[in-house]
Design a protein around this motif. Structure first.
Motif, PDB file in Angstrom:
ATOM      1  N   VAL A 144     -21.066   8.332  24.581  1.00  0.00           N
ATOM      2  CA  VAL A 144     -20.404   7.763  25.753  1.00  0.00           C
ATOM      3  C   VAL A 144     -20.300   8.796  26.867  1.00  0.00           C
ATOM      4  O   VAL A 144     -20.514   8.499  28.048  1.00  0.00           O
ATOM      5  N   GLN A 145     -19.991  10.034  26.505  1.00  0.00           N
ATOM      6  CA  GLN A 145     -19.883  11.109  27.496  1.00  0.00           C
ATOM      7  C   GLN A 145     -21.204  11.306  28.234  1.00  0.00           C
ATOM      8  O   GLN A 145     -21.251  11.375  29.466  1.00  0.00           O
ATOM      9  N   THR A 146     -22.303  11.380  27.491  1.00  0.00           N
ATOM     10  CA  THR A 146     -23.616  11.610  28.099  1.00  0.00           C
ATOM     11  C   THR A 146     -24.102  10.398  28.874  1.00  0.00           C
ATOM     12  O   THR A 146     -24.591  10.517  30.011  1.00  0.00           O
ATOM     13  N   LEU A 147     -23.970   9.222  28.274  1.00  0.00           N
ATOM     14  CA  LEU A 147     -24.505   8.009  28.900  1.00  0.00           C
ATOM     15  C   LEU A 147     -23.738   7.625  30.158  1.00  0.00           C
ATOM     16  O   LEU A 147     -24.319   7.089  31.106  1.00  0.00           O
ATOM     17  N   SER A 148     -22.438   7.910  30.199  1.00  0.00           N
ATOM     18  CA  SER A 148     -21.648   7.603  31.394  1.00  0.00           C
ATOM     19  C   SER A 148     -22.114   8.428  32.579  1.00  0.00           C
ATOM     20  O   SER A 148     -22.095   7.959  33.719  1.00  0.00           O
ATOM     21  N   ASP A 149     -22.539   9.669  32.310  1.00  0.00           N
ATOM     22  CA  ASP A 149     -23.050  10.508  33.388  1.00  0.00           C
ATOM     23  C   ASP A 149     -24.409  10.006  33.882  1.00  0.00           C
ATOM     24  O   ASP A 149     -24.723  10.109  35.068  1.00  0.00           O
ATOM     25  N   ILE A 150     -25.215   9.466  32.965  1.00  0.00           N
ATOM     26  CA  ILE A 150     -26.549   8.986  33.339  1.00  0.00           C
ATOM     27  C   ILE A 150     -26.467   7.727  34.178  1.00  0.00           C
ATOM     28  O   ILE A 150     -27.114   7.604  35.223  1.00  0.00           O
ATOM     29  N   ASN A 151     -25.663   6.761  33.725  1.00  0.00           N
ATOM     30  CA  ASN A 151     -25.563   5.491  34.441  1.00  0.00           C
ATOM     31  C   ASN A 151     -24.157   4.909  34.277  1.00  0.00           C
ATOM     32  O   ASN A 151     -23.854   4.269  33.260  1.00  0.00           O
ATOM     33  N   PRO A 152     -23.290   5.114  35.255  1.00  0.00           N
ATOM     34  CA  PRO A 152     -21.914   4.607  35.151  1.00  0.00           C
ATOM     35  C   PRO A 152     -21.825   3.086  35.256  1.00  0.00           C
ATOM     36  O   PRO A 152     -20.749   2.526  35.037  1.00  0.00           O
ATOM     37  N   ASP A 153     -22.929   2.413  35.600  1.00  0.00           N
ATOM     38  CA  ASP A 153     -22.892   0.953  35.712  1.00  0.00           C
ATOM     39  C   ASP A 153     -22.869   0.271  34.344  1.00  0.00           C
ATOM     40  O   ASP A 153     -22.465  -0.884  34.229  1.00  0.00           O
ATOM     41  N   VAL A 154     -23.324   0.972  33.295  1.00  0.00           N
ATOM     42  CA  VAL A 154     -23.393   0.387  31.960  1.00  0.00           C
ATOM     43  C   VAL A 154     -22.023   0.435  31.303  1.00  0.00           C
ATOM     44  O   VAL A 154     -21.357   1.481  31.296  1.00  0.00           O
ATOM     45  N   VAL A 155     -21.584  -0.698  30.725  1.00  0.00           N
ATOM     46  CA  VAL A 155     -20.319  -0.757  29.986  1.00  0.00           C
ATOM     47  C   VAL A 155     -20.580  -0.245  28.575  1.00  0.00           C
ATOM     48  O   VAL A 155     -21.384  -0.811  27.838  1.00  0.00           O
ATOM     49  N   LEU A 156     -19.890   0.880  28.219  1.00  0.00           N
ATOM     50  CA  LEU A 156     -20.109   1.498  26.902  1.00  0.00           C
ATOM     51  C   LEU A 156     -18.882   1.248  26.012  1.00  0.00           C
ATOM     52  O   LEU A 156     -17.761   1.595  26.350  1.00  0.00           O
ATOM     53  N   GLU A 157     -18.870   0.768  24.919  1.00  0.00           N
ATOM     54  CA  GLU A 157     -17.754   0.501  23.978  1.00  0.00           C
ATOM     55  C   GLU A 157     -17.947   1.218  22.619  1.00  0.00           C
ATOM     56  O   GLU A 157     -19.013   1.680  22.382  1.00  0.00           O
TER      57      GLU A 157
END
Length: 377
Positions: A144-157
């Protein structure tokens, strides 16, 4: 944050100038030093881009989706922005799952649900995703930490019971082969129909990690399998191209076997058997829809409307029969002004074979006479 810190520095400066007691200046200077340090730290933190409300096809450097939306402009995908409507669950954020999650995030998937009980270890650093500073974090938190930086538009749960379509994948313990598989309840084999080795042997995956024993791991193989997995997922979600029911990969032979995985009518899973019955009952309606689609496509083809009549890339589609009927023009003809160093096969002189044949006959007769002379002696 930088704006707030700057305002705080300005306030401290104003406060220092307004104080008449010099003994208080030291405390103000100490506070200013702390704020300066925080400002420096804030500037060193990577800046995360703001969220994008709507995907745009505008070709500018600041548009994170321009190259993805180009698939829609080129007619490969009918509506790429639909990808935001889909949710994908990834069970296992390991060598394949983590890379698949990153690819889907970069592609702009709407929602990712990540499942993994494991933590990040230094032994995971040969993978393509995790970083050394994430050691000790759960793999889901690190992802979640890495993916949020890549694309904040994606909802990660998790799945026959839920009647969900799954894409399954795996890499062999020797790290040189892998596969992906499409699991559609009732239509294709489930894990009970054709179980993976771990499931078939009844082994708890958590007990596979033993001291001094580990499976091999190559980021190259995992990257290839993850790419095949995400590519198949995008084709399934956005309805373009051929969706592989099963695709294997052998890196030693560069071999990609594919096959259909039908469900087992005697499957031990009750939910799978129920989905098989539902699939058979729905077959007449499914066939009728397929026939209607084929008829509609045939009617459209009869209109003989050429593809890409007008487009911004000036692309034209040429019928193969037109090239076959051009006649007389060699496919290897050179532009005017260029010559070949060696003659082409068509221009190479063809000598008559009659002389060669006569010579061969004479030589054979001479050899026969010599043999007869030897036998006479």
């Amino acid at each position: 944050m930088e704006v707030e810190l700057k305002e705080m520095l300005d306030d401290l400066l104003s406060l220092r100038q307004s104080l008449s007691d010099p003994s208080l200046h030291a405390s103000i200077d100490k506070l200013q030093s702390h704020v300066d340090h925080l400002t420096h730290l804030a500037k060193s933190v990577p800046v995360r881009r703001s969220k994008v409300k709507d995907m745009s096809a505008e070709v500018v450097d600041s548009n994170p989706y321009s190259r993805l939306m180009a698939l829609q402009r080129m007619g490969i995908v009918e509506n790429y922005e639909r990808i935001r409507e889909f949710s994908v669950a990834i069970v296992g954020i390991g060598g394949v799952g983590s890379v698949a999650a990153e690819m889907l995030t970069r592609c702009g998937i709407g929602r990712l649900l990540l499942y993994d009980y494991d933590k990040v270890e230094l032994a995971n650093m040969n993978r393509l995703f995790f970083r050394p500073e994430q050691v000790g974090m759960t793999k889901t938190d690190a992802a979640v930490q890495t993916l949020s930086d890549i694309n904040p538009d994606v909802v990660l749960e998790a799945c026959n019971e839920l009647n969900q379509t799954w894409m399954e994948s795996g890499v062999s313990e020797d790290a040189v082969s892998g596969h992906i598989q499409l699991l559609i309840p009732g239509e294709t084999a489930c894990f009970a129909c054709a179980p993976p080795l771990v499931v078939a042997s009844g082994v708890d995956e958590r007990t596979l990690k033993r001291e001094g024993v580990c499976a091999a791991s190559l980021p190259t193989t995992m990257g290839v399998v993850a790419g095949l997995l995400v590519q198949n997922t995008l084709k399934f979600l956005l309805k373009f191209g051929y969706v592989s029911p099963y695709l294997g990969y052998s890196s030693l032979k560069d071999y990609f076997p594919t096959m259909a995985m039908k469900p087992n009518p005697q499957c031990s899973n009750a939910a799978c058997l129920q989905r098989q019955k539902e699939y058979i009952l729905a077959k007449p309606a499914r066939d009728a829809a397929a026939n209607a689609k084929m008829e509609a496509e045939a009617s459209a083809a009869a209109a003989d409307v050429p593809l890409h009549v007008d487009n911004e890339w000036n692309i034209s589609v040429v019928d193969d029969s037109e090239q076959e009927n051009t006649g007389g023009t060699s496919s290897d003809a050179l532009p005017e002004g260029l010559t070949r160093e060696l003659p082409s096969a068509d221009e190479f002189p063809k000598h008559s074979t009659y002389g060669a044949t006569d010579t061969a006959v004479d030589d054979l007769e001479d050899l026969r006479r010599q043999l007869d002379a030897l036998n006479a002696d």
